[in-house]
Design a protein around this motif. Structure first.
Motif, PDB file in Angstrom:
ATOM      1  N   ALA A   1      70.798  69.536   7.530  1.00 19.00           N
ATOM      2  CA  ALA A   1      70.648  68.942   8.860  1.00 19.00           C
ATOM      3  C   ALA A   1      69.211  68.474   9.086  1.00 19.00           C
ATOM      4  O   ALA A   1      68.973  67.390   9.639  1.00 19.00           O
ATOM      5  N   ALA A   2      68.235  69.270   8.641  1.00 21.04           N
ATOM      6  CA  ALA A   2      66.826  68.893   8.794  1.00 21.04           C
ATOM      7  C   ALA A   2      66.510  67.638   7.983  1.00 21.04           C
ATOM      8  O   ALA A   2      65.758  66.762   8.442  1.00 21.04           O
ATOM      9  N   VAL A   3      67.087  67.553   6.784  1.00 16.87           N
ATOM     10  CA  VAL A   3      66.873  66.367   5.944  1.00 16.87           C
ATOM     11  C   VAL A   3      67.478  65.134   6.610  1.00 16.87           C
ATOM     12  O   VAL A   3      66.860  64.058   6.643  1.00 16.87           O
ATOM     13  N   LYS A   4      68.668  65.271   7.163  1.00 11.99           N
ATOM     14  CA  LYS A   4      69.310  64.138   7.852  1.00 11.99           C
ATOM     15  C   LYS A   4      68.473  63.678   9.037  1.00 11.99           C
ATOM     16  O   LYS A   4      68.268  62.470   9.240  1.00 11.99           O
ATOM     17  N   ASN A   5      67.990  64.627   9.837  1.00 13.22           N
ATOM     18  CA  ASN A   5      67.152  64.268  10.988  1.00 13.22           C
ATOM     19  C   ASN A   5      65.885  63.544  10.540  1.00 13.22           C
ATOM     20  O   ASN A   5      65.498  62.525  11.134  1.00 13.22           O
ATOM     21  N   THR A   6      65.245  64.073   9.503  1.00 10.44           N
ATOM     22  CA  THR A   6      64.008  63.465   9.013  1.00 10.44           C
ATOM     23  C   THR A   6      64.274  62.073   8.460  1.00 10.44           C
ATOM     24  O   THR A   6      63.460  61.159   8.652  1.00 10.44           O
ATOM     25  N   PHE A   7      65.405  61.877   7.789  1.00 10.22           N
ATOM     26  CA  PHE A   7      65.746  60.556   7.264  1.00 10.22           C
ATOM     27  C   PHE A   7      65.988  59.555   8.392  1.00 10.22           C
ATOM     28  O   PHE A   7      65.647  58.375   8.261  1.00 10.22           O
ATOM     29  N   ILE A   8      66.562  60.025   9.482  1.00 14.51           N
ATOM     30  CA  ILE A   8      66.761  59.136  10.633  1.00 14.51           C
ATOM     31  C   ILE A   8      65.414  58.669  11.168  1.00 14.51           C
ATOM     32  O   ILE A   8      65.211  57.475  11.442  1.00 14.51           O
ATOM     33  N   TYR A   9      64.481  59.605  11.331  1.00 18.91           N
ATOM     34  CA  TYR A   9      63.135  59.221  11.770  1.00 18.91           C
ATOM     35  C   TYR A   9      62.521  58.228  10.789  1.00 18.91           C
ATOM     36  O   TYR A   9      61.909  57.232  11.193  1.00 18.91           O
ATOM     37  N   LEU A  10      62.700  58.492   9.507  1.00 20.41           N
ATOM     38  CA  LEU A  10      62.098  57.661   8.465  1.00 20.41           C
ATOM     39  C   LEU A  10      62.671  56.249   8.459  1.00 20.41           C
ATOM     40  O   LEU A  10      61.926  55.262   8.467  1.00 20.41           O
ATOM     41  N   ILE A  11      63.987  56.154   8.487  1.00 15.43           N
ATOM     42  CA  ILE A  11      64.654  54.857   8.378  1.00 15.43           C
ATOM     43  C   ILE A  11      64.419  53.994   9.612  1.00 15.43           C
ATOM     44  O   ILE A  11      64.274  52.770   9.520  1.00 15.43           O
ATOM     45  N   VAL A  12      64.369  54.627  10.790  1.00 11.63           N
ATOM     46  CA  VAL A  12      64.217  53.876  12.037  1.00 11.63           C
ATOM     47  C   VAL A  12      62.754  53.625  12.370  1.00 11.63           C
ATOM     48  O   VAL A  12      62.343  52.497  12.643  1.00 11.63           O
ATOM     49  N   GLN A  13      61.953  54.683  12.313  1.00  7.34           N
ATOM     50  CA  GLN A  13      60.594  54.604  12.845  1.00  7.34           C
ATOM     51  C   GLN A  13      59.613  53.874  11.925  1.00  7.34           C
ATOM     52  O   GLN A  13      58.787  53.088  12.392  1.00  7.34           O
TER      53      GLN A  13
ATOM     54  N   THR B   1      65.419  68.943  14.527  1.00  8.17           N
ATOM     55  CA  THR B   1      64.632  69.750  13.599  1.00  8.17           C
ATOM     56  C   THR B   1      64.248  68.936  12.364  1.00  8.17           C
ATOM     57  O   THR B   1      65.099  68.289  11.743  1.00  8.17           O
ATOM     58  N   SER B   2      62.973  68.950  12.012  1.00  8.49           N
ATOM     59  CA  SER B   2      62.496  68.268  10.815  1.00  8.49           C
ATOM     60  C   SER B   2      62.371  69.273   9.673  1.00  8.49           C
ATOM     61  O   SER B   2      62.470  70.483   9.873  1.00  8.49           O
ATOM     62  N   ILE B   3      62.121  68.765   8.472  1.00  9.52           N
ATOM     63  CA  ILE B   3      61.998  69.654   7.322  1.00  9.52           C
ATOM     64  C   ILE B   3      60.800  70.580   7.485  1.00  9.52           C
ATOM     65  O   ILE B   3      60.876  71.781   7.200  1.00  9.52           O
ATOM     66  N   SER B   4      59.691  70.039   7.963  1.00 12.55           N
ATOM     67  CA  SER B   4      58.485  70.858   8.127  1.00 12.55           C
ATOM     68  C   SER B   4      58.690  71.943   9.177  1.00 12.55           C
ATOM     69  O   SER B   4      58.188  73.066   9.020  1.00 12.55           O
ATOM     70  N   GLN B   5      59.419  71.620  10.233  1.00 17.86           N
ATOM     71  CA  GLN B   5      59.687  72.651  11.230  1.00 17.86           C
ATOM     72  C   GLN B   5      60.595  73.735  10.663  1.00 17.86           C
ATOM     73  O   GLN B   5      60.439  74.918  10.991  1.00 17.86           O
ATOM     74  N   TYR B   6      61.523  73.342   9.809  1.00 17.44           N
ATOM     75  CA  TYR B   6      62.390  74.332   9.178  1.00 17.44           C
ATOM     76  C   TYR B   6      61.576  75.274   8.284  1.00 17.44           C
ATOM     77  O   TYR B   6      61.849  76.470   8.227  1.00 17.44           O
ATOM     78  N   ILE B   7      60.562  74.728   7.616  1.00 15.43           N
ATOM     79  CA  ILE B   7      59.667  75.574   6.812  1.00 15.43           C
ATOM     80  C   ILE B   7      58.957  76.576   7.713  1.00 15.43           C
ATOM     81  O   ILE B   7      58.827  77.759   7.381  1.00 15.43           O
ATOM     82  N   TYR B   8      58.485  76.100   8.870  1.00 17.01           N
ATOM     83  CA  TYR B   8      57.820  76.992   9.839  1.00 17.01           C
ATOM     84  C   TYR B   8      58.781  78.078  10.309  1.00 17.01           C
ATOM     85  O   TYR B   8      58.413  79.253  10.383  1.00 17.01           O
ATOM     86  N   ASN B   9      60.014  77.685  10.616  1.00 19.36           N
ATOM     87  CA  ASN B   9      60.997  78.667  11.090  1.00 19.36           C
ATOM     88  C   ASN B   9      61.289  79.723  10.022  1.00 19.36           C
ATOM     89  O   ASN B   9      61.420  80.918  10.326  1.00 19.36           O
ATOM     90  N   LEU B  10      61.403  79.283   8.758  1.00 21.37           N
ATOM     91  CA  LEU B  10      61.671  80.219   7.669  1.00 21.37           C
ATOM     92  C   LEU B  10      60.527  81.213   7.485  1.00 21.37           C
ATOM     93  O   LEU B  10      60.748  82.371   7.113  1.00 21.37           O
ATOM     94  N   SER B  11      59.312  80.757   7.773  1.00 19.28           N
ATOM     95  CA  SER B  11      58.140  81.587   7.535  1.00 19.28           C
ATOM     96  C   SER B  11      57.794  82.491   8.709  1.00 19.28           C
ATOM     97  O   SER B  11      57.364  83.636   8.512  1.00 19.28           O
ATOM     98  N   PHE B  12      57.991  81.987   9.929  1.00 17.75           N
ATOM     99  CA  PHE B  12      57.462  82.710  11.079  1.00 17.75           C
ATOM    100  C   PHE B  12      58.470  82.988  12.200  1.00 17.75           C
ATOM    101  O   PHE B  12      58.250  83.883  13.003  1.00 17.75           O
ATOM    102  N   LYS B  13      59.557  82.243  12.264  1.00 20.39           N
ATOM    103  CA  LYS B  13      60.502  82.410  13.362  1.00 20.39           C
ATOM    104  C   LYS B  13      61.685  83.274  12.959  1.00 20.39           C
ATOM    105  O   LYS B  13      62.052  84.214  13.665  1.00 20.39           O
ATOM    106  N   TYR B  14      62.301  82.956  11.828  1.00 20.34           N
ATOM    107  CA  TYR B  14      63.394  83.773  11.325  1.00 20.34           C
ATOM    108  C   TYR B  14      62.803  84.978  10.583  1.00 20.34           C
ATOM    109  O   TYR B  14      61.589  85.189  10.583  1.00 20.34           O
ATOM    110  N   THR B  15      63.675  85.771   9.969  1.00 20.48           N
ATOM    111  CA  THR B  15      63.182  86.834   9.086  1.00 20.48           C
ATOM    112  C   THR B  15      62.383  86.187   7.967  1.00 20.48           C
ATOM    113  O   THR B  15      62.928  85.340   7.235  1.00 20.48           O
ATOM    114  N   PRO B  16      61.106  86.511   7.836  1.00 22.67           N
ATOM    115  CA  PRO B  16      60.239  85.771   6.895  1.00 22.67           C
ATOM    116  C   PRO B  16      60.806  85.729   5.479  1.00 22.67           C
ATOM    117  O   PRO B  16      61.116  86.759   4.885  1.00 22.67           O
TER     118      PRO B  16
END
Length: 298
Positions: A72-84, A251-266
């Motif tokens: 889902a994060a990859v899809k969101n990021t691709f949408i930003y990439l393709i459009v923006q 959610t972007s890929i970088s935010q998912y990295i942040y969530n994996l490291s600091f928001k969810y169980t590390p």
């Protein structure tokens, strides 16, 4: 023989002096750039909670393909990439051509005003955008006053409009950055080329597509790659405007990295794996852009 030995000594001293100038930079790059990259690669082959990590080989990379949140994060990021990115490239190019016109007055003011968003704080401007695009924010208020909309648009809480808000924010901030590169390149194009084209009867439209675009091709390629890299690493806008919501719709890929490291169980091992996924995507898109531009070195 003495001359030869003396010459070798001078050459050795010259080399030593040269290495002494760059040695500090080389050491710093190795310590703060290459060493963390290697450590992150090793970390991506491990898994576990917190710092209790175990070697799992390529299991984390296999997990990527079945991780619905990552997809889902990859899809969101691709949408930003393709459009923006295309919007930002085209808009920056168009503005730079307008501001390069010698007949335009107050060019310095307009150039500064358009470039100014690039030097603003990422967090500060993101928070401002969040308030501007709130349901009772200035944007909805203005649109309703001029009768463009009859009810407030849910810019932050609607999945579609939340993506649009992120795209608007990124475009507002980074268009001026690309504009500066185009503007500097345009000023290096000899005016005699355009004069010759006008004498031959070429319209402004033909001059733009047959002279300006081909001559700016290396700069367009450069800004396309840097914009792609920046979008794939998108974090601040998503984090501060929508928080990745609603329902992980932004959610972007970088935010998912942040969530994996600091928001969810590390899970630092899997977070490092997702980080390397970004590296792979950047390499793939960069190569594709080089090939599309016809660059033989790509």
């Amino acid at each position: 023989m003495k001359v030869a030995r003396s010459g070798m000594s001078i050459q050795a001293k010259t080399n030593a002096i040269g290495w002494s100038f760059i040695s500090v930079a080389v050491i710093m790059i190795c310590v703060f750039y290459f060493y963390p990259m290697v450590q992150a690669l090793i970390l991506s082959l491990q898994s576990g909670r917190g710092m209790n990590l175990q070697f799992v080989g390529l299991d984390n990379y296999v997990r990527l393909f079945t991780d619905s949140m990552f997809i889902a994060a990859v899809k969101n990021t691709f949408i930003y990439l393709i459009v923006q990115v295309p919007i930002m490239i085209i808009l920056g190019l168009f503005i730079s051509v307008l501001l390069n016109d010698s007949r335009l007055k107050f060019k310095g003011f307009f150039r500064t005003a358009i470039f100014l968003p690039c030097v603003t704080s990422l967090v500060a401007y993101s928070v401002i955008f969040k308030y501007l695009f709130a349901a009772d924010g200035l944007v909805n208020t203005m649109l309703m006053k001029v009768s463009i909309i009859s009810a407030p648009i849910q810019w932050i809480t609607d999945p579609f409009w939340a993506k649009i808000t992120i795209i608007i924010a990124i475009t507002w901030r980074w268009t001026g950055y690309n504009m500066i590169f185009y503007l500097s390149a345009l000023q290096n194009i000899d005016n005699s080329i355009y004069e010759a084209a006008r004498i031959d009867g070429a319209s402004a439209f033909k001059q733009f597509f047959q002279i300006t675009i081909p001559l700016l091709k290396p700069i367009i390629l450069f800004t396309s790659i840097t914009s792609t890299i920046g979008t794939l690493q998108l974090f601040d806008e998503v984090m501060n405007i929508t928080g990745g919501g609603p329902g992980n719709a932004t959610t972007s890929i970088s935010q998912y990295i942040y969530n994996l490291s600091f928001k969810y169980t590390p899970d630092f091992g899997y977070a490092a794996t997702v980080s390397y996924a970004i590296v792979v995507l950047i390499v793939i898109f960069s190569v594709l852009q080089f090939k599309a531009a016809g660059d033989r070195n790509g």
